[in-house]
Design a protein around this motif. Structure first.
Motif, PDB file in Angstrom:
ATOM      1  N   CYS A  53      38.294  29.037  42.574  1.00 50.94           N
ATOM      2  CA  CYS A  53      37.952  30.045  42.368  1.00 50.94           C
ATOM      3  C   CYS A  53      37.581  30.906  42.469  1.00 50.94           C
ATOM      4  O   CYS A  53      36.004  30.274  42.655  1.00 50.94           O
ATOM      5  N   SER A  54      36.792  31.903  43.251  1.00 53.21           N
ATOM      6  CA  SER A  54      36.020  32.772  43.298  1.00 53.21           C
ATOM      7  C   SER A  54      35.040  33.276  42.463  1.00 53.21           C
ATOM      8  O   SER A  54      35.107  33.592  41.684  1.00 53.21           O
ATOM      9  N   GLN A  55      33.673  33.117  42.979  1.00 58.38           N
ATOM     10  CA  GLN A  55      32.881  32.762  42.034  1.00 58.38           C
ATOM     11  C   GLN A  55      33.050  34.960  42.335  1.00 58.38           C
ATOM     12  O   GLN A  55      32.040  35.386  43.434  1.00 58.38           O
ATOM     13  N   VAL A  56      32.132  35.283  40.741  1.00 59.66           N
ATOM     14  CA  VAL A  56      31.565  36.402  40.567  1.00 59.66           C
ATOM     15  C   VAL A  56      30.453  37.033  39.923  1.00 59.66           C
ATOM     16  O   VAL A  56      30.188  37.790  40.003  1.00 59.66           O
ATOM     17  N   VAL A  57      29.717  36.007  38.598  1.00 60.87           N
ATOM     18  CA  VAL A  57      28.183  35.981  38.803  1.00 60.87           C
ATOM     19  C   VAL A  57      27.733  36.251  40.314  1.00 60.87           C
ATOM     20  O   VAL A  57      27.694  35.605  41.354  1.00 60.87           O
TER      21      VAL A  57
END
Length: 592
Positions: free
Chosen positions: A215-219
């Motif tokens: 999954c794309s990381q967004v933190v």
């Protein structure tokens, strides 16, 4: 994030001792045993040195050993006489010695080991720095690193144990546990004589949860890793970040006060925080106005240096955030996230396939296209045969037929597979199950086990409520659960398992979950502790989580959130920090 109403977590152990032990041993090996006064970085080039001794400090990798052999043989041809020493870190392997023998240089070298198993990257992150562990163990079936992981756990046990309880899931986790137990038996009595600092241990295989790292990381920290690649806790920011013609290397850890406050934040909150930080900093500078000489002297000696350092770091993180925003906007990041969330929820799958096909045809990114294909397969428990054949053909036409072997690797690991008729798969599983129980089957067993492995993401997601109900509002400024690390769309399976096992004090009531995860779960009560000056409640709330095959910064952020909510302190030990790109690059094979 607010802390009101949360139970205070215990203090973490001091891991600086790990660095001191490793440093002292290296100094002894280099200076006293081998009289080394200078080190060179391995770059697989010819060595130009007038020294009569060469000392190589290397990982036990075949490619590196072949290069060392070439250096020695080149010296022989030139008639140069030198002494050669190889120090393998963290240990030597028989395969490396075999290569030296095959190259005819085994008798020319002295071999030693530097048992540097663990590198503390921060107060709560420790890495074995073994990125090859994932491919070697899970794809190749090469279990040589199992003993290394067991030795690392043994070192932690001897310094901070004994451990009260050990939980785990995964075939590799079980082997690492057994390796550690074998090593610990000799020093068991000694380990019980000091203060227990870590109560619980959780071992988890990367193949238990492949969805999360894809999954794309967004933190913030995860996004920095995805775009700039954090290596050994350091990141290199280019001119687009530094606003100069130079790049700069920055260490990212809790010593950086600006980074420490934003590392676990969802990226949408970061600009607001940095703006407020800039205003606070300006206010602190403005205090100088109206000061008398004595006050100004105190300000310069006590505060100014700290303010300048904070200003420099703030500028860097603002520059990094702006750079990431530009790059993600350019790549239609919001549309990409929308597709990922649809895949995780199981909605509008045909539209997702259309998006992936467009992504492939536009050749946006070879690895990104592969990531979306794998995410589609893993969340849908495999692709329909016609979709699999079509998407595979489109990918190979777009990026090259040489990636055919990569598809074989992905299929073997269960990343990208065709859906099979239920009855046929059950028969195959039954046959493979017998092989898996036969310890003599070795690598063949691993391969068959992977081919027969079913992915049950949709059922697991429903059982553990990994994906919230569609339409629910999620305030990212005030997160309510670990799902915030993926914009409220998905709770990492690995972290949810850890939460459930800690709540239940074992795997009781999770039989259906472990069955869907192909088993190999265990829960073991550790030694009876005879010396316990530290509060028992404290060390029971310190949990060491060991990821075998890599861990993402998103998972670390999720565990930190869980720790704050439940009063735990998590120490993450991983074979390496990973992300979607690293994971897939480890499986790429582009040989024609």
């Amino acid at each position: 994030m607010a802390n009101s109403g949360r139970r205070d977590a215990p203090e973490l152990p001091d891991f600086s001792v790990l660095k001191r032990v490793a440093r002292d041993q290296l100094i002894y090996l280099l200076e006293q045993q081998h009289e080394v006064d200078k080190l060179y970085k391995v770059e697989f080039k010819s060595i130009f040195s007038t020294s009569d001794q060469l000392c190589f400090l290397v990982r036990p990798r075949i490619q590196t050993v072949k290069w060392i052999s070439d250096v020695i043989n080149a010296d022989k041809i030139a008639g140069r006489v030198r002494r050669y020493k190889i120090i393998f870190c963290p240990q030597k392997f028989y395969a490396c010695e075999t290569v030296l023998e095959e190259q005819g240089v085994y008798g020319d070298v002295t071999i030693d080991e530097w048992a540097f198993y663990l590198l503390p990257l921060d107060n709560d992150i420790i890495s074995l720095e073994l990125p090859e562990f994932f491919r070697d163990n899970f794809l190749e079936g090469d279990q040589r690193w199992v003993t290394t992981a067991g030795s690392a756990l043994h070192l932690l046990h001897s310094l901070y144990g004994p451990f009260t309880k050990v939980y785990g899931i995964g075939r590799c986790a079980k082997m690492v546990y057994e390796s550690w137990r074998e090593q610990v038996e000799d020093g068991e009595q000694k380990a019980q004589q000091h203060q227990t600092e870590i109560g619980n241990v959780f071992l988890i295989d990367r193949d238990v949860d492949f969805v999360t790292p894809l999954c794309s990381q967004v933190v913030y920290e995860g996004l920095v890793d995805d775009i700039f690649r954090i290596k050994c806790g350091n990141v290199e920011f280019g001119p687009d970040v530094t606003s100069s013609d130079k790049s700069i290397k920055v260490m990212l850890n809790s010593q950086d006060k600006v980074f420490d406050e934003i590392r676990n934040e969802h990226f949408s909150n970061v600009f607001g925080f940095l703006s407020q930080k800039a205003r606070n900093l300006q206010t602190a500078y403005d205090k100088r106005r109206g000061m008398d000489i004595r006050q100004m002297k105190a300000f310069v000696s006590e505060e100014l240096k700290g303010l300048k350092q904070e200003h420099r770091l703030l500028s860097l993180h603002i520059g990094a955030s702006e750079s990431m925003m530009k790059k993600k906007t350019k790549q239609d990041f919001q549309e990409l996230l929308k597709t990922e969330h649809s895949l995780l929820e199981g909605f509008e799958i045909r539209e997702c396939i259309t998006f992936i096909e467009e992504h492939i045809s536009r050749q946006v990114s070879m690895v990104e296209s592969l990531r979306l294909l794998c995410l589609l397969s893993l969340t849908e428990n495999g692709l329909l045969p016609k979709d699999y054949r079509s998407l595979k053909a489109q990918y190979l036409q777009s990026y090259g037929i040489e990636h055919l072997l990569t598809f074989s690797n992905l299929r073997q690991l269960g990343f990208l597979v065709e859906q099979q008729p239920g009855e046929t798969l059950t028969v195959m599983e039954s046959k493979v199950g017998k092989l898996v129980n036969d310890k003599t089957a070795g690598k063949l067993t691993d391969a068959f086990s992977s081919l027969a492995k079913k992915n049950n993401f949709r059922a697991l997601s429903k059982r553990l409520t990994l994906v919230p109900k569609s339409g629910e509002e999620y305030d990212l400024r005030v997160p309510r659960d670990m799902a915030y690390v993926f914009s409220g769309a998905y709770t990492p399976l690995s972290c949810k398992l850890i939460e459930q096992v800690l709540e239940r004090d074992g795997w009781t009531g999770l039989d259906d979950v472990t069955r869907m995860l192909n088993g190999h779960e265990f829960a073991v009560t550790g030694e009876r502790v005879t010396y316990q000056p530290r509060s028992r409640a404290d060390n029971q709330r310190i949990v060491l989580v060991m990821f075998l095959g890599g861990c993402t910064f998103s998972e670390i952020s999720a565990l930190r959130f869980l720790g704050r909510e439940k009063g735990y302190k998590f120490i993450v030990v991983t074979t390496a920090i990973t992300n979607s790109a690293r994971l897939l690059e480890a499986l790429l094979d582009s040989h024609v």
